[in-house]
Write an enzyme that holds these catalytic residues in place. Structure first.
Site, PDB file in Angstrom:
ATOM      1  N   LYS A   1      41.816 111.313 -36.990  1.00  0.00           N
ATOM      2  CA  LYS A   1      40.677 111.929 -37.689  1.00  0.00           C
ATOM      3  C   LYS A   1      39.477 110.979 -37.740  1.00  0.00           C
ATOM      4  O   LYS A   1      38.356 111.388 -37.519  1.00  0.00           O
ATOM      5  CB  LYS A   1      41.028 112.260 -39.146  1.00  0.00           C
ATOM      6  CG  LYS A   1      42.175 113.183 -39.350  1.00  0.00           C
ATOM      7  CD  LYS A   1      42.365 113.494 -40.824  1.00  0.00           C
ATOM      8  CE  LYS A   1      42.770 112.338 -41.712  1.00  0.00           C
ATOM      9  NZ  LYS A   1      44.091 111.758 -41.490  1.00  0.00           N
TER      10      LYS A   1
ATOM     11  N   ARG B   1      43.312 115.793 -50.246  1.00  0.00           N
ATOM     12  CA  ARG B   1      44.665 115.517 -49.779  1.00  0.00           C
ATOM     13  C   ARG B   1      45.696 116.251 -50.630  1.00  0.00           C
ATOM     14  O   ARG B   1      46.886 116.143 -50.360  1.00  0.00           O
ATOM     15  CB  ARG B   1      44.931 114.025 -49.850  1.00  0.00           C
ATOM     16  CG  ARG B   1      44.747 113.335 -48.504  1.00  0.00           C
ATOM     17  CD  ARG B   1      44.969 111.872 -48.736  1.00  0.00           C
ATOM     18  NE  ARG B   1      45.420 111.159 -47.597  1.00  0.00           N
ATOM     19  CZ  ARG B   1      44.627 110.356 -46.878  1.00  0.00           C
ATOM     20  NH1 ARG B   1      43.360 110.260 -47.142  1.00  0.00           N
ATOM     21  NH2 ARG B   1      45.122 109.676 -45.875  1.00  0.00           N
TER      22      ARG B   1
ATOM     23  N   ARG C   1      48.296 100.049 -34.217  1.00  0.00           N
ATOM     24  CA  ARG C   1      46.885  99.944 -34.609  1.00  0.00           C
ATOM     25  C   ARG C   1      46.537  98.568 -35.195  1.00  0.00           C
ATOM     26  O   ARG C   1      47.270  98.046 -36.019  1.00  0.00           O
ATOM     27  CB  ARG C   1      46.613 101.037 -35.649  1.00  0.00           C
ATOM     28  CG  ARG C   1      45.159 101.229 -35.955  1.00  0.00           C
ATOM     29  CD  ARG C   1      44.899 102.610 -36.428  1.00  0.00           C
ATOM     30  NE  ARG C   1      45.439 102.874 -37.770  1.00  0.00           N
ATOM     31  CZ  ARG C   1      45.298 104.040 -38.388  1.00  0.00           C
ATOM     32  NH1 ARG C   1      44.656 105.024 -37.798  1.00  0.00           N
ATOM     33  NH2 ARG C   1      45.802 104.228 -39.585  1.00  0.00           N
TER      34      ARG C   1
ATOM     35  N   ARG D   1      46.713  96.797 -41.017  1.00  0.00           N
ATOM     36  CA  ARG D   1      46.477  97.194 -42.411  1.00  0.00           C
ATOM     37  C   ARG D   1      47.812  97.286 -43.144  1.00  0.00           C
ATOM     38  O   ARG D   1      48.793  97.740 -42.559  1.00  0.00           O
ATOM     39  CB  ARG D   1      45.817  98.591 -42.452  1.00  0.00           C
ATOM     40  CG  ARG D   1      44.382  98.593 -42.078  1.00  0.00           C
ATOM     41  CD  ARG D   1      43.805  99.975 -41.822  1.00  0.00           C
ATOM     42  NE  ARG D   1      44.412 101.104 -42.506  1.00  0.00           N
ATOM     43  CZ  ARG D   1      44.017 102.371 -42.330  1.00  0.00           C
ATOM     44  NH1 ARG D   1      43.031 102.656 -41.509  1.00  0.00           N
ATOM     45  NH2 ARG D   1      44.589 103.353 -42.975  1.00  0.00           N
TER      46      ARG D   1
ATOM     47  N   ARG E   1      53.657 107.363 -46.259  1.00  0.00           N
ATOM     48  CA  ARG E   1      52.434 108.161 -46.059  1.00  0.00           C
ATOM     49  C   ARG E   1      52.758 109.516 -45.426  1.00  0.00           C
ATOM     50  O   ARG E   1      52.180 110.535 -45.793  1.00  0.00           O
ATOM     51  CB  ARG E   1      51.456 107.399 -45.150  1.00  0.00           C
ATOM     52  CG  ARG E   1      50.762 106.267 -45.865  1.00  0.00           C
ATOM     53  CD  ARG E   1      50.123 105.319 -44.900  1.00  0.00           C
ATOM     54  NE  ARG E   1      48.908 105.853 -44.313  1.00  0.00           N
ATOM     55  CZ  ARG E   1      48.285 105.316 -43.263  1.00  0.00           C
ATOM     56  NH1 ARG E   1      48.789 104.248 -42.671  1.00  0.00           N
ATOM     57  NH2 ARG E   1      47.188 105.846 -42.798  1.00  0.00           N
TER      58      ARG E   1
HETATM   59  P1  AMP Z   1      43.096 106.957 -44.963  1.00  0.00           P
HETATM   60  O1  AMP Z   1      42.269 105.883 -44.387  1.00  0.00           O
HETATM   61  O2  AMP Z   1      42.367 108.261 -45.103  1.00  0.00           O
HETATM   62  O3  AMP Z   1      44.438 107.094 -44.267  1.00  0.00           O
HETATM   63  O4  AMP Z   1      43.423 106.520 -46.476  1.00  0.00           O
HETATM   64  C1  AMP Z   1      44.133 105.333 -46.745  1.00  0.00           C
HETATM   65  C2  AMP Z   1      44.847 105.442 -48.084  1.00  0.00           C
HETATM   66  O5  AMP Z   1      43.873 105.628 -49.131  1.00  0.00           O
HETATM   67  C3  AMP Z   1      45.799 106.600 -48.233  1.00  0.00           C
HETATM   68  O6  AMP Z   1      47.091 106.305 -47.683  1.00  0.00           O
HETATM   69  C4  AMP Z   1      45.846 106.758 -49.757  1.00  0.00           C
HETATM   70  O7  AMP Z   1      46.646 105.729 -50.354  1.00  0.00           O
HETATM   71  C5  AMP Z   1      44.405 106.491 -50.131  1.00  0.00           C
HETATM   72  N1  AMP Z   1      43.618 107.747 -50.115  1.00  0.00           N
HETATM   73  C6  AMP Z   1      42.558 108.037 -49.298  1.00  0.00           C
HETATM   74  N2  AMP Z   1      42.061 109.259 -49.570  1.00  0.00           N
HETATM   75  C7  AMP Z   1      42.824 109.758 -50.571  1.00  0.00           C
HETATM   76  C8  AMP Z   1      42.845 110.996 -51.290  1.00  0.00           C
HETATM   77  N3  AMP Z   1      41.954 111.974 -51.027  1.00  0.00           N
HETATM   78  N4  AMP Z   1      43.771 111.169 -52.246  1.00  0.00           N
HETATM   79  C9  AMP Z   1      44.655 110.200 -52.554  1.00  0.00           C
HETATM   80  N5  AMP Z   1      44.727 109.032 -51.901  1.00  0.00           N
HETATM   81  C10 AMP Z   1      43.814 108.790 -50.927  1.00  0.00           C
END
Ligand code: AMP
Length: 263
Positions: free
Chosen positions: A58, A137, A176, A209, A220
């Site tokens: 994404k 989410r 990654r 990360r 996740r």
């Molecule tokens: P991402 O980069 O979008 O994969 O986000 C990394 C991490 O941030 C996720 O695994 C969650 O721990 C947290 N996170 C990001 N967006 C959200 C959301 N909308 N709701 C809850 N946790 C989030």
């Protein structure tokens, strides 16, 4: 979260978020952030959500779309990653709890992410449109977003759902690497850095990360299945869902994205 300016200032004290993310200052700083003036595009304004499991690409697609549509890439994960660079004492208790959830692969509490989005309502109402990545989410977050859009009298253009098999996802995420300095993303298989462990853009150190470590990846994926997957039906019912197979090279996926949006 009562004093937005105070909090945004404390979250960014002594750090270079403004410099590295200047074009998305309002997104990174919330209420205190000021972006350069944005003119409404001559054509259509796109307000898109990007949905899909972690590692479905994404973020990469959002970066391509940003170029094509001139709309900001609004990633909730980027806000947390920026806060991760702060010294421990500069983090608010809510942000500390959010970062601990993130490093374990858990979702951050709905109340926290919804409050963060509300503080950034100007980004949602931006005349340039937006590419919202990683929000919503959960169904509670989807309802909150619906409320914010209603208040702003705005409609979503579409929800792009990047669909990828779990085996692909685990392979992608575990290869990654991210640059500590400029945040460029590499992949050991598909997009290796020019020299091992070193960023080809700025020479910074590459690292995996914490939420890309294998144990966190499974947490996740389970969080995705439980909380985020129901959003596919939610947006399908509203006639907004556009499913895009997220297999193959990022360029191929972007071609599908373009076609799907009629670009
Ligand atoms: P991402 O980069 O979008 O994969 O986000 C990394 C991490 O941030 C996720 O695994 C969650 O721990 C947290 N996170 C990001 N967006 C959200 C959301 N909308 N709701 C809850 N946790 C989030």
């Amino acid at each position: 979260m009562s004093n937005i300016r105070e909090r945004a200032e404390s979250e960014t004290k002594g750090h270079s978020i403004m410099n590295t993310h200047g074009e998305r200052a309002a997104w990174f700083l919330g209420g205190a952030g000021v972006c350069p003036p944005v003119a409404a595009p001559a054509g259509k304004i796109y307000r898109l959500l990007l949905l899909g499991p972690p590692g479905s690409g994404k973020g990469t697609q959002a970066e391509h779309l940003k170029e094509a549509l001139n709309a900001c890439h609004l990633s909730m994960g980027d806000i947390f990653r920026a806060a991760q660079e702060l010294d421990e004492e500069d983090r608010t208790p809510a942000m500390r709890e959010a970062l601990s959830a993130m490093s374990e692969g858990r979702l951050v509490a709905d109340a926290t992410v919804i409050a963060l989005l509300r503080e950034r309502v100007r980004c949602v109402a931006c005349p340039g449109g937006f590419l919202l990545d990683g929000f919503p989410r959960t169904l509670a977050q989807a309802h909150a977003l619906e409320g914010i859009l209603r208040e702003q009298r705005l409609d979503l253009t579409a929800v792009l759902y990047y669909d990828a098999p779990h085996e692909d996802i685990v392979r992608r995420i575990s290869g990654r690497l991210t640059c500590r300095q400029c945040k460029s993303v590499y992949h050991l298989e598909h997009n290796p850095p020019p020299s091992p462990g070193k960023c080809g853009v700025c020479g910074g150190e590459l690292y995996r990360r914490p939420d890309d470590q294998p144990e966190a990846v499974w947490v996740r994926l389970r969080a995705y299945e439980r909380s985020t997957a129901p959003l596919v039906a939610y947006y399908e019912e509203r006639g907004l869902l556009r499913t895009i197979p997220a297999v193959g090279k990022p360029g191929e996926v972007f071609e599908r994205t373009r076609k799907c949006l009629g670009l």
